[in-house]
Design a protein around this motif. Structure first.
Motif, PDB file in Angstrom:
ATOM      1  N   LEU A  48     -46.196 -16.363  37.835  1.00  9.54           N
ATOM      2  CA  LEU A  48     -46.762 -16.333  36.487  1.00  9.54           C
ATOM      3  C   LEU A  48     -45.658 -16.672  35.491  1.00  9.54           C
ATOM      4  O   LEU A  48     -44.482 -16.423  35.760  1.00  9.54           O
ATOM      5  CB  LEU A  48     -47.319 -14.943  36.178  1.00  9.54           C
ATOM      6  CG  LEU A  48     -48.567 -14.534  36.947  1.00  9.54           C
ATOM      7  CD1 LEU A  48     -48.825 -13.044  36.793  1.00  9.54           C
ATOM      8  CD2 LEU A  48     -49.775 -15.340  36.483  1.00  9.54           C
ATOM      9  N   PRO A  49     -46.019 -17.221  34.333  1.00  5.42           N
ATOM     10  CA  PRO A  49     -45.004 -17.579  33.334  1.00  5.42           C
ATOM     11  C   PRO A  49     -44.170 -16.366  32.898  1.00  5.42           C
ATOM     12  O   PRO A  49     -44.691 -15.252  32.801  1.00  5.42           O
ATOM     13  CB  PRO A  49     -45.827 -18.108  32.153  1.00  5.42           C
ATOM     14  CG  PRO A  49     -47.149 -18.453  32.720  1.00  5.42           C
ATOM     15  CD  PRO A  49     -47.375 -17.537  33.891  1.00  5.42           C
ATOM     16  N   GLU A  50     -42.892 -16.593  32.630  1.00  3.76           N
ATOM     17  CA  GLU A  50     -41.983 -15.533  32.164  1.00  3.76           C
ATOM     18  C   GLU A  50     -42.528 -14.822  30.925  1.00  3.76           C
ATOM     19  O   GLU A  50     -42.264 -13.640  30.730  1.00  3.76           O
ATOM     20  CB  GLU A  50     -40.603 -16.128  31.827  1.00  3.76           C
ATOM     21  CG  GLU A  50     -39.837 -16.643  33.012  1.00  3.76           C
ATOM     22  CD  GLU A  50     -39.062 -15.574  33.762  1.00  3.76           C
ATOM     23  OE1 GLU A  50     -38.847 -14.475  33.223  1.00  3.76           O
ATOM     24  OE2 GLU A  50     -38.688 -15.855  34.908  1.00  3.76           O
ATOM     25  N   THR A  51     -43.297 -15.537  30.113  1.00  5.92           N
ATOM     26  CA  THR A  51     -43.827 -14.960  28.877  1.00  5.92           C
ATOM     27  C   THR A  51     -44.793 -13.803  29.162  1.00  5.92           C
ATOM     28  O   THR A  51     -45.070 -13.002  28.271  1.00  5.92           O
ATOM     29  CB  THR A  51     -44.558 -16.029  28.043  1.00  5.92           C
ATOM     30  OG1 THR A  51     -45.576 -16.635  28.864  1.00  5.92           O
ATOM     31  CG2 THR A  51     -43.590 -17.094  27.559  1.00  5.92           C
ATOM     32  N   PHE A  52     -45.293 -13.682  30.390  1.00  4.71           N
ATOM     33  CA  PHE A  52     -46.208 -12.602  30.738  1.00  4.71           C
ATOM     34  C   PHE A  52     -45.513 -11.245  30.800  1.00  4.71           C
ATOM     35  O   PHE A  52     -46.171 -10.212  30.710  1.00  4.71           O
ATOM     36  CB  PHE A  52     -46.884 -12.890  32.090  1.00  4.71           C
ATOM     37  CG  PHE A  52     -48.093 -13.760  31.984  1.00  4.71           C
ATOM     38  CD1 PHE A  52     -48.075 -14.933  31.260  1.00  4.71           C
ATOM     39  CD2 PHE A  52     -49.262 -13.412  32.633  1.00  4.71           C
ATOM     40  CE1 PHE A  52     -49.194 -15.734  31.163  1.00  4.71           C
ATOM     41  CE2 PHE A  52     -50.390 -14.217  32.545  1.00  4.71           C
ATOM     42  CZ  PHE A  52     -50.352 -15.372  31.808  1.00  4.71           C
ATOM     43  N   LEU A  53     -44.192 -11.246  30.972  1.00  4.70           N
ATOM     44  CA  LEU A  53     -43.468  -9.979  31.135  1.00  4.70           C
ATOM     45  C   LEU A  53     -43.680  -9.013  29.980  1.00  4.70           C
ATOM     46  O   LEU A  53     -43.871  -7.819  30.204  1.00  4.70           O
ATOM     47  CB  LEU A  53     -41.977 -10.236  31.301  1.00  4.70           C
ATOM     48  CG  LEU A  53     -41.488 -10.318  32.736  1.00  4.70           C
ATOM     49  CD1 LEU A  53     -39.989 -10.492  32.780  1.00  4.70           C
ATOM     50  CD2 LEU A  53     -41.929  -9.159  33.569  1.00  4.70           C
ATOM     51  N   GLU A  54     -43.644  -9.519  28.774  1.00  2.00           N
ATOM     52  CA  GLU A  54     -43.777  -8.627  27.621  1.00  2.00           C
ATOM     53  C   GLU A  54     -45.151  -7.958  27.587  1.00  2.00           C
ATOM     54  O   GLU A  54     -45.254  -6.743  27.466  1.00  2.00           O
ATOM     55  CB  GLU A  54     -43.531  -9.401  26.329  1.00  2.00           C
ATOM     56  CG  GLU A  54     -43.449  -8.498  25.118  1.00  2.00           C
ATOM     57  CD  GLU A  54     -43.064  -9.261  23.867  1.00  2.00           C
ATOM     58  OE1 GLU A  54     -43.628  -8.942  22.818  1.00  2.00           O
ATOM     59  OE2 GLU A  54     -42.212 -10.171  23.947  1.00  2.00           O
ATOM     60  N   GLU A  55     -46.199  -8.740  27.736  1.00  2.00           N
ATOM     61  CA  GLU A  55     -47.561  -8.202  27.631  1.00  2.00           C
ATOM     62  C   GLU A  55     -47.981  -7.380  28.853  1.00  2.00           C
ATOM     63  O   GLU A  55     -48.761  -6.442  28.730  1.00  2.00           O
ATOM     64  CB  GLU A  55     -48.560  -9.348  27.428  1.00  2.00           C
ATOM     65  CG  GLU A  55     -49.979  -8.875  27.197  1.00  2.00           C
ATOM     66  CD  GLU A  55     -50.945 -10.009  26.900  1.00  2.00           C
ATOM     67  OE1 GLU A  55     -52.152  -9.743  26.891  1.00  2.00           O
ATOM     68  OE2 GLU A  55     -50.497 -11.150  26.673  1.00  2.00           O
ATOM     69  N   TYR A  56     -47.457  -7.707  30.023  1.00  2.00           N
ATOM     70  CA  TYR A  56     -47.919  -7.077  31.260  1.00  2.00           C
ATOM     71  C   TYR A  56     -46.845  -6.224  31.938  1.00  2.00           C
ATOM     72  O   TYR A  56     -46.927  -5.952  33.138  1.00  2.00           O
ATOM     73  CB  TYR A  56     -48.425  -8.152  32.228  1.00  2.00           C
ATOM     74  CG  TYR A  56     -49.596  -8.924  31.672  1.00  2.00           C
ATOM     75  CD1 TYR A  56     -50.872  -8.381  31.678  1.00  2.00           C
ATOM     76  CD2 TYR A  56     -49.417 -10.194  31.117  1.00  2.00           C
ATOM     77  CE1 TYR A  56     -51.954  -9.075  31.158  1.00  2.00           C
ATOM     78  CE2 TYR A  56     -50.490 -10.902  30.591  1.00  2.00           C
ATOM     79  CZ  TYR A  56     -51.753 -10.339  30.610  1.00  2.00           C
ATOM     80  OH  TYR A  56     -52.820 -11.021  30.090  1.00  2.00           O
ATOM     81  N   ALA A  57     -45.864  -5.760  31.178  1.00  2.00           N
ATOM     82  CA  ALA A  57     -44.742  -5.003  31.739  1.00  2.00           C
ATOM     83  C   ALA A  57     -45.179  -3.751  32.505  1.00  2.00           C
ATOM     84  O   ALA A  57     -44.523  -3.356  33.470  1.00  2.00           O
ATOM     85  CB  ALA A  57     -43.754  -4.622  30.636  1.00  2.00           C
ATOM     86  N   VAL A  58     -46.279  -3.130  32.117  1.00  2.00           N
ATOM     87  CA  VAL A  58     -46.725  -1.910  32.811  1.00  2.00           C
ATOM     88  C   VAL A  58     -47.157  -2.196  34.249  1.00  2.00           C
ATOM     89  O   VAL A  58     -47.294  -1.275  35.049  1.00  2.00           O
ATOM     90  CB  VAL A  58     -47.854  -1.167  32.060  1.00  2.00           C
ATOM     91  CG1 VAL A  58     -47.357  -0.662  30.714  1.00  2.00           C
ATOM     92  CG2 VAL A  58     -49.077  -2.023  31.911  1.00  2.00           C
ATOM     93  N   TRP A  59     -47.355  -3.466  34.603  1.00  2.00           N
ATOM     94  CA  TRP A  59     -47.743  -3.845  35.972  1.00  2.00           C
ATOM     95  C   TRP A  59     -46.539  -4.319  36.790  1.00  2.00           C
ATOM     96  O   TRP A  59     -46.702  -4.826  37.894  1.00  2.00           O
ATOM     97  CB  TRP A  59     -48.838  -4.904  35.958  1.00  2.00           C
ATOM     98  CG  TRP A  59     -50.155  -4.290  35.591  1.00  2.00           C
ATOM     99  CD1 TRP A  59     -51.004  -3.592  36.416  1.00  2.00           C
ATOM    100  CD2 TRP A  59     -50.757  -4.282  34.307  1.00  2.00           C
ATOM    101  NE1 TRP A  59     -52.089  -3.154  35.717  1.00  2.00           N
ATOM    102  CE2 TRP A  59     -51.974  -3.557  34.403  1.00  2.00           C
ATOM    103  CE3 TRP A  59     -50.402  -4.795  33.060  1.00  2.00           C
ATOM    104  CZ2 TRP A  59     -52.825  -3.362  33.327  1.00  2.00           C
ATOM    105  CZ3 TRP A  59     -51.245  -4.596  31.984  1.00  2.00           C
ATOM    106  CH2 TRP A  59     -52.437  -3.883  32.131  1.00  2.00           C
ATOM    107  N   GLN A  60     -45.325  -4.124  36.249  1.00  2.00           N
ATOM    108  CA  GLN A  60     -44.132  -4.491  37.019  1.00  2.00           C
ATOM    109  C   GLN A  60     -43.905  -3.482  38.134  1.00  2.00           C
ATOM    110  O   GLN A  60     -44.140  -2.278  37.959  1.00  2.00           O
ATOM    111  CB  GLN A  60     -42.897  -4.530  36.127  1.00  2.00           C
ATOM    112  CG  GLN A  60     -42.716  -5.856  35.441  1.00  2.00           C
ATOM    113  CD  GLN A  60     -41.360  -5.947  34.780  1.00  2.00           C
ATOM    114  OE1 GLN A  60     -41.075  -5.233  33.846  1.00  2.00           O
ATOM    115  NE2 GLN A  60     -40.524  -6.839  35.293  1.00  2.00           N
ATOM    116  N   ILE A  61     -43.424  -3.989  39.256  1.00  2.00           N
ATOM    117  CA  ILE A  61     -43.086  -3.126  40.378  1.00  2.00           C
ATOM    118  C   ILE A  61     -41.574  -3.139  40.558  1.00  2.00           C
ATOM    119  O   ILE A  61     -40.889  -4.011  40.030  1.00  2.00           O
ATOM    120  CB  ILE A  61     -43.801  -3.572  41.677  1.00  2.00           C
ATOM    121  CG1 ILE A  61     -43.506  -5.026  42.013  1.00  2.00           C
ATOM    122  CG2 ILE A  61     -45.300  -3.310  41.551  1.00  2.00           C
ATOM    123  CD1 ILE A  61     -44.121  -5.520  43.311  1.00  2.00           C
TER     124      ILE A  61
END
Length: 164
Positions: A48-61
């Motif tokens: 997924l694009p790096e830009t997704f990290l900010e919006e979807y950080a709660v789904w990081q493992i």
């Protein structure tokens, strides 16, 4: 020996339903059930694009998170069975978690590796299969099914020794 339910000793996060139209050639790995190995998940071919990290950080493992497949096959196909349990390897630290999975992290009461080994036992697989709902081809379990599973309540020092 006393028992604790998984729900009493973990925090959890269900995976997010990322859209295939958002997949990218470069970026952050997206972990899907299809990436699960026998004990670990160490690679993902979906990005997924790096830009997704900010919006979807709660789904990081992160490394050593426990992931459980909430959708899969019935017991006749052990490679993709519902309730399959894996650990996240270092190579996917910071990846995002896709739908049909649940991430577990232990509280201070329990050792992460001890919980992983408890969930790798046949008793957890049997618990998942007996709780599963679904069609002849696909079974699914709920977060409640996972949280209701009981594990031994050993001292933290004993858990570390057992996990080692």
């Amino acid at each position: 020996m006393s028992l604790s339910s998984v729900g009493d000793v973990v925090s959890h996060k269900k995976g997010f339903a990322f859209k295939s139209k958002d997949y990218s050639q470069f970026g952050i790995p997206l972990v899907k059930v299809s990436d699960f190995g026998s004990d670990t998940v160490s690679t993902s071919s979906t990005l997924l694009p790096e830009t997704f990290l900010e919006e979807y950080a709660v789904w990081q493992i992160k490394t050593d998170d426990i992931l459980i497949a909430t959708v899969g096959s019935w017991g006749s196909n052990p490679n993709s069975v519902v309730g399959k349990v894996v650990r996240v390897m270092e190579t996917l630290d910071g990846a995002l978690l896709n739908q049909n999975t649940v991430r577990l992290r232990t509280t201070e009461k329990i050792n992460q590796r001890f919980l992983f080994y408890c969930l790798k036992q046949n008793s957890f697989k049997e618990h998942c299969l007996s709780s599963a709902q679904g069609s002849a081809n696909q079974a699914s379990i709920t977060l409640s099914d996972i949280k209701n599973f009981s594990i031994p309540n050993h001292s933290y020092a004993s858990q570390k020794a057992i996990a080692h």
